[in-house]
Design an enzyme around this catalytic site. Structure first.
Site, PDB file in Angstrom:
ATOM      1  N   LYS A  29       0.807  -1.227   0.000  1.00  0.00           N
ATOM      2  CA  LYS A  29       0.000   0.000   0.000  1.00  0.00           C
ATOM      3  C   LYS A  29       0.840   1.278   0.000  1.00  0.00           C
ATOM      4  O   LYS A  29       0.379   2.315  -0.458  1.00  0.00           O
ATOM      5  CB  LYS A  29      -0.947   0.009   1.201  1.00  0.00           C
ATOM      6  CG  LYS A  29      -2.114  -0.953   1.062  1.00  0.00           C
ATOM      7  CD  LYS A  29      -3.121  -0.775   2.181  1.00  0.00           C
ATOM      8  CE  LYS A  29      -4.211  -1.829   2.094  1.00  0.00           C
ATOM      9  NZ  LYS A  29      -5.298  -1.604   3.027  1.00  0.00           N
TER      10      LYS A  29
ATOM     11  N   GLY B  11      -0.906   0.690  10.732  1.00  0.00           N
ATOM     12  CA  GLY B  11      -1.246   1.389   9.498  1.00  0.00           C
ATOM     13  C   GLY B  11      -2.686   1.874   9.462  1.00  0.00           C
ATOM     14  O   GLY B  11      -2.968   3.001   9.037  1.00  0.00           O
TER      15      GLY B  11
ATOM     16  N   ASN C 100       5.607   5.024  21.522  1.00  0.00           N
ATOM     17  CA  ASN C 100       6.273   5.793  20.454  1.00  0.00           C
ATOM     18  C   ASN C 100       5.601   5.650  19.087  1.00  0.00           C
ATOM     19  O   ASN C 100       5.677   6.541  18.264  1.00  0.00           O
ATOM     20  CB  ASN C 100       7.797   5.558  20.406  1.00  0.00           C
ATOM     21  CG  ASN C 100       8.128   4.097  20.324  1.00  0.00           C
ATOM     22  OD1 ASN C 100       7.217   3.278  20.162  1.00  0.00           O
ATOM     23  ND2 ASN C 100       9.406   3.758  20.426  1.00  0.00           N
ATOM     24  N   LYS C 101       4.876   4.562  18.885  1.00  0.00           N
ATOM     25  CA  LYS C 101       4.143   4.445  17.608  1.00  0.00           C
ATOM     26  C   LYS C 101       2.969   5.433  17.586  1.00  0.00           C
ATOM     27  O   LYS C 101       2.650   6.011  16.554  1.00  0.00           O
ATOM     28  CB  LYS C 101       3.630   3.023  17.422  1.00  0.00           C
ATOM     29  CG  LYS C 101       4.724   2.057  17.000  1.00  0.00           C
ATOM     30  CD  LYS C 101       4.102   0.865  16.295  1.00  0.00           C
ATOM     31  CE  LYS C 101       4.781  -0.412  16.705  1.00  0.00           C
ATOM     32  NZ  LYS C 101       3.932  -1.584  16.532  1.00  0.00           N
TER      33      LYS C 101
ATOM     34  N   GLY D 159     -16.082  -4.276  11.343  1.00  0.00           N
ATOM     35  CA  GLY D 159     -15.424  -3.679  10.190  1.00  0.00           C
ATOM     36  C   GLY D 159     -15.952  -4.150   8.839  1.00  0.00           C
ATOM     37  O   GLY D 159     -15.394  -3.783   7.810  1.00  0.00           O
TER      38      GLY D 159
ATOM     39  N   ARG E 263      -0.199   0.404  23.100  1.00  0.00           N
ATOM     40  CA  ARG E 263       0.659  -0.282  24.060  1.00  0.00           C
ATOM     41  C   ARG E 263       2.078   0.285  23.973  1.00  0.00           C
ATOM     42  O   ARG E 263       2.700   0.599  24.964  1.00  0.00           O
ATOM     43  CB  ARG E 263       0.628  -1.777  23.719  1.00  0.00           C
ATOM     44  CG  ARG E 263       1.444  -2.654  24.589  1.00  0.00           C
ATOM     45  CD  ARG E 263       1.239  -4.085  24.162  1.00  0.00           C
ATOM     46  NE  ARG E 263       1.654  -4.313  22.758  1.00  0.00           N
ATOM     47  CZ  ARG E 263       1.626  -5.485  22.168  1.00  0.00           C
ATOM     48  NH1 ARG E 263       1.183  -6.551  22.825  1.00  0.00           N
ATOM     49  NH2 ARG E 263       2.012  -5.636  20.924  1.00  0.00           N
TER      50      ARG E 263
ATOM     51  N   ASP F 134      -9.961   2.943   1.927  1.00  0.00           N
ATOM     52  CA  ASP F 134     -10.164   2.290   3.238  1.00  0.00           C
ATOM     53  C   ASP F 134     -10.808   3.284   4.200  1.00  0.00           C
ATOM     54  O   ASP F 134     -11.789   2.974   4.882  1.00  0.00           O
ATOM     55  CB  ASP F 134      -8.822   1.847   3.834  1.00  0.00           C
ATOM     56  CG  ASP F 134      -8.258   0.635   3.120  1.00  0.00           C
ATOM     57  OD1 ASP F 134      -9.058  -0.164   2.607  1.00  0.00           O
ATOM     58  OD2 ASP F 134      -7.028   0.496   3.067  1.00  0.00           O
TER      59      ASP F 134
HETATM   60  P1  ATR Z   1      -2.278  -2.553  10.883  1.00  0.00           P
HETATM   61  O1  ATR Z   1      -2.851  -3.801  10.350  1.00  0.00           O
HETATM   62  O2  ATR Z   1      -3.316  -1.513  11.125  1.00  0.00           O
HETATM   63  O3  ATR Z   1      -1.092  -2.037  10.140  1.00  0.00           O
HETATM   64  P2  ATR Z   1      -0.451  -3.507  12.918  1.00  0.00           P
HETATM   65  O4  ATR Z   1       0.727  -2.740  12.453  1.00  0.00           O
HETATM   66  O5  ATR Z   1      -0.476  -4.960  12.764  1.00  0.00           O
HETATM   67  O6  ATR Z   1      -1.791  -2.890  12.362  1.00  0.00           O
HETATM   68  O7  ATR Z   1      -0.671  -3.106  14.445  1.00  0.00           O
HETATM   69  C1  ATR Z   1      -1.341  -3.866  15.349  1.00  0.00           C
HETATM   70  C2  ATR Z   1      -1.779  -2.969  16.495  1.00  0.00           C
HETATM   71  O8  ATR Z   1      -2.353  -3.804  17.503  1.00  0.00           O
HETATM   72  C3  ATR Z   1      -0.638  -2.225  17.144  1.00  0.00           C
HETATM   73  O9  ATR Z   1      -1.108  -0.984  17.584  1.00  0.00           O
HETATM   74  C4  ATR Z   1      -0.297  -3.140  18.348  1.00  0.00           C
HETATM   75  O10 ATR Z   1       0.294  -2.493  19.435  1.00  0.00           O
HETATM   76  P3  ATR Z   1       1.921  -2.302  19.499  1.00  0.00           P
HETATM   77  O11 ATR Z   1       2.235  -1.184  18.570  1.00  0.00           O
HETATM   78  O12 ATR Z   1       2.177  -1.973  20.916  1.00  0.00           O
HETATM   79  O13 ATR Z   1       2.519  -3.613  19.096  1.00  0.00           O
HETATM   80  C5  ATR Z   1      -1.693  -3.575  18.743  1.00  0.00           C
HETATM   81  N1  ATR Z   1      -1.660  -4.795  19.538  1.00  0.00           N
HETATM   82  C6  ATR Z   1      -1.432  -6.060  19.117  1.00  0.00           C
HETATM   83  N2  ATR Z   1      -1.489  -6.939  20.151  1.00  0.00           N
HETATM   84  C7  ATR Z   1      -1.776  -6.215  21.273  1.00  0.00           C
HETATM   85  C8  ATR Z   1      -2.010  -6.527  22.623  1.00  0.00           C
HETATM   86  N3  ATR Z   1      -1.961  -7.792  23.063  1.00  0.00           N
HETATM   87  N4  ATR Z   1      -2.286  -5.535  23.481  1.00  0.00           N
HETATM   88  C9  ATR Z   1      -2.359  -4.259  23.062  1.00  0.00           C
HETATM   89  N5  ATR Z   1      -2.179  -3.888  21.766  1.00  0.00           N
HETATM   90  C10 ATR Z   1      -1.878  -4.841  20.878  1.00  0.00           C
END
Ligand code: ATR
Length: 452
Positions: free
Chosen positions: A72, A135, A160-161, A251, A157, A108
């Protein structure tokens, strides 16, 4: 099956993997409803192949493309123009053919906006809470900001992200709109009536019990909760919203509308509400993946249902049995004491309940259940409805010795079957996604017809 001709225009999806995408189902159905001469397929593109794929697609006169994981962002380098919001987000999922190359959009987020609009919710002047910072969260933070949200909290969690999303959005819009918080700091949010969008992967199948925040006090701050997850259909996050009296959505509509927005860009036409609804029901059925067996008593719903369950590794339930368990009495007793109307209402409430969570299950439904239009609508959203068509002679044979059927009591079996067939056969046929003849009892063949 659509006839592909010399004039047929090609649409497709690039990404890796693409095999399990629901997009072909959506777009080919849209093309057929809209009577457009388009065909939509998937193109698996290997790493380092994106530039060639885009150039090749353009050279081959492809009308439009969707782009999925992991391309993407990468695809942006190969576009001749890009929608400003998609550019700010840094992710594109739809390419539209123009005179000198493809133009990129991010439908999206337009899909999410349309899902919210469907529910009468606009983002303008609202407090939005975004859970997660991947993302999807980033794109949705841009959407909220571009639609004049009052404030956007991004909770993650890994703080910084969330900070990085905050910086990107605030610097793009040149205002201090987004606030980043550590997930555990949700108690610092003062506002009420927030719009919360769950963008993390927590609660995704098979971890269906997981929820990102379990504290009920958090959900009381919300007016509405949207989980971008659609598998399971009713996530633990949505259940937590509902327990706090907050409306929630999954969703699936976002997925539907991102496709519809893309299709509208390609075709230049507006998709009607009734077409959207039709496709939405198809998607629900496809996601749930249940097989619903309807037909006359004696048509083999139980026998065949149990056969599928055993041989195809699916669960099996029988709505009549479920009702008997719930009521602690037999269907005969329910009919005798409370009458048919009472029983029919029980059937409706039973399948409504099942439709919320059931998947990968063969459901044998009572012979009269599909008579009610409301029931057929619910069943359609749950999976494939299969009418087990059986001749009168065969039904006579199978039912001759059966005493446990309330509607067969007290009259001649042949007349009763004639009467039922006259009243119900058309109803079954109209409700069915597939009609399978059961006369020879060959279950292998019957199942193959369902699969087809
Ligand atoms: P996308 O598909 O939108 O790109 P991703 O990059 O896979 O998403 O991100 C997953 C999200 O779920 C992240 O915000 C992740 O938190 P971290 O950045 O701290 O890893 C969050 N996530 C996944 N498992 C988690 C958990 N057990 N508790 C809290 N947040 C979680």
């Amino acid at each position: 099956m659509k006839e592909v001709k010399g004039t047929t225009r090609v649409l497709g999806l690039i990404g890796n993997p693409v095999e399990h995408s629901i997009s072909p189902l959506i777009h080919n159905t849209l093309a057929s409803l809209n009577e457009d001469d388009y065909v939509y397929t998937t193109f698996k593109v290997e790493k380092n192949g994106v530039a060639d794929a885009i150039r090749g697609a353009y050279a081959l006169n492809v009308l439009g493309l969707n782009v999925t994981v992991p391309y993407k962002s990468e695809v942006i380098d190969y576009l001749t123009s890009i929608d400003p919001l998609a550019k700010a987000i840094g992710a594109v999922n739809t390419l539209v053919r123009t005179d000198d190359g493809f133009k990129g959009y991010n439908t999206d987020i337009l899909g999410l906006e349309r899902e919210l609009m469907d529910e009468g919710i606009t983002l303008s002047n609202r407090t939005c809470i975004i859970l997660g910072a991947g993302g999807a969260a980033r794109a949705i933070a841009f959407l909220c900001a571009s639609r004049n949200a009052k404030k956007v909290y991004v909770l993650n969690r890994t703080i910084n992200k969330a900070e990085s999303i905050k910086e990107a959005v605030n610097s793009y819009f040149k205002k201090d709109l987004v606030k980043a918080l550590k997930l555990s700091d949700y108690t610092k949010i003062d506002e009420d009536d927030c719009i919360c969008i769950q963008c993390s992967s927590v609660g995704l199948y098979p971890n269906v019990e997981d929820v990102i925040i379990s504290d009920e006090a958090f959900y009381k701050k919300l007016e509405v909760g949207v989980d971008i997850i659609y598998n399971p259909a009713n996530t633990a996050f949505m259940k937590a919203c509902n327990r706090a009296g907050v409306k929630s959505y999954n969703g699936l509509k976002m997925l539907l509308y991102q496709a519809i927005c893309a299709y509208e860009l390609w075709s230049g036409s507006q998709i009607s509400q009734s077409s959207s609804q039709y496709i939405y029901e198809k998607m629900q059925a496809n996601m749930a993946g249940n097989i619903i067996l309807i037909g006359f008593m004696g048509s083999g719903k139980t026998t065949f249902g149990k056969w599928i369950s055993k041989n195809k590794n699916m669960d099996f339930i029988d709505t009549d049995e479920l009702i008997e368990e719930k009521e602690h009495r037999t269907i005969n007793e329910i009919f005798e004491k409370d009458g048919e109307k009472y029983f029919r209402d029980l059937e409706t409430s039973t399948i409504k309940e099942l439709s919320k969570s059931l998947n990968n299950t063969v459901i044998s439904v009572g012979g009269g259940l599909a008579v009610k239009e409301e029931n057929v609508r619910i069943l359609k959203s749950m999976g494939k409805i299969v009418y087990l068509e059986t001749s009168k002679a065969e039904l006579m044979k199978r039912l001759a010795n059966d005493t446990n059927r309330p509607l067969l009591k007290g009259s001649n079996l042949s007349d009763k079957i004639d009467d039922l067939m006259a009243r119900r056969e058309d109803i079954y046929r109209n409700a069915a996604t597939v009609i399978v003849n059961t006369n020879d009892g060959n279950m292998d063949r019957m199942y193959k017809e369902i699969e087809r």
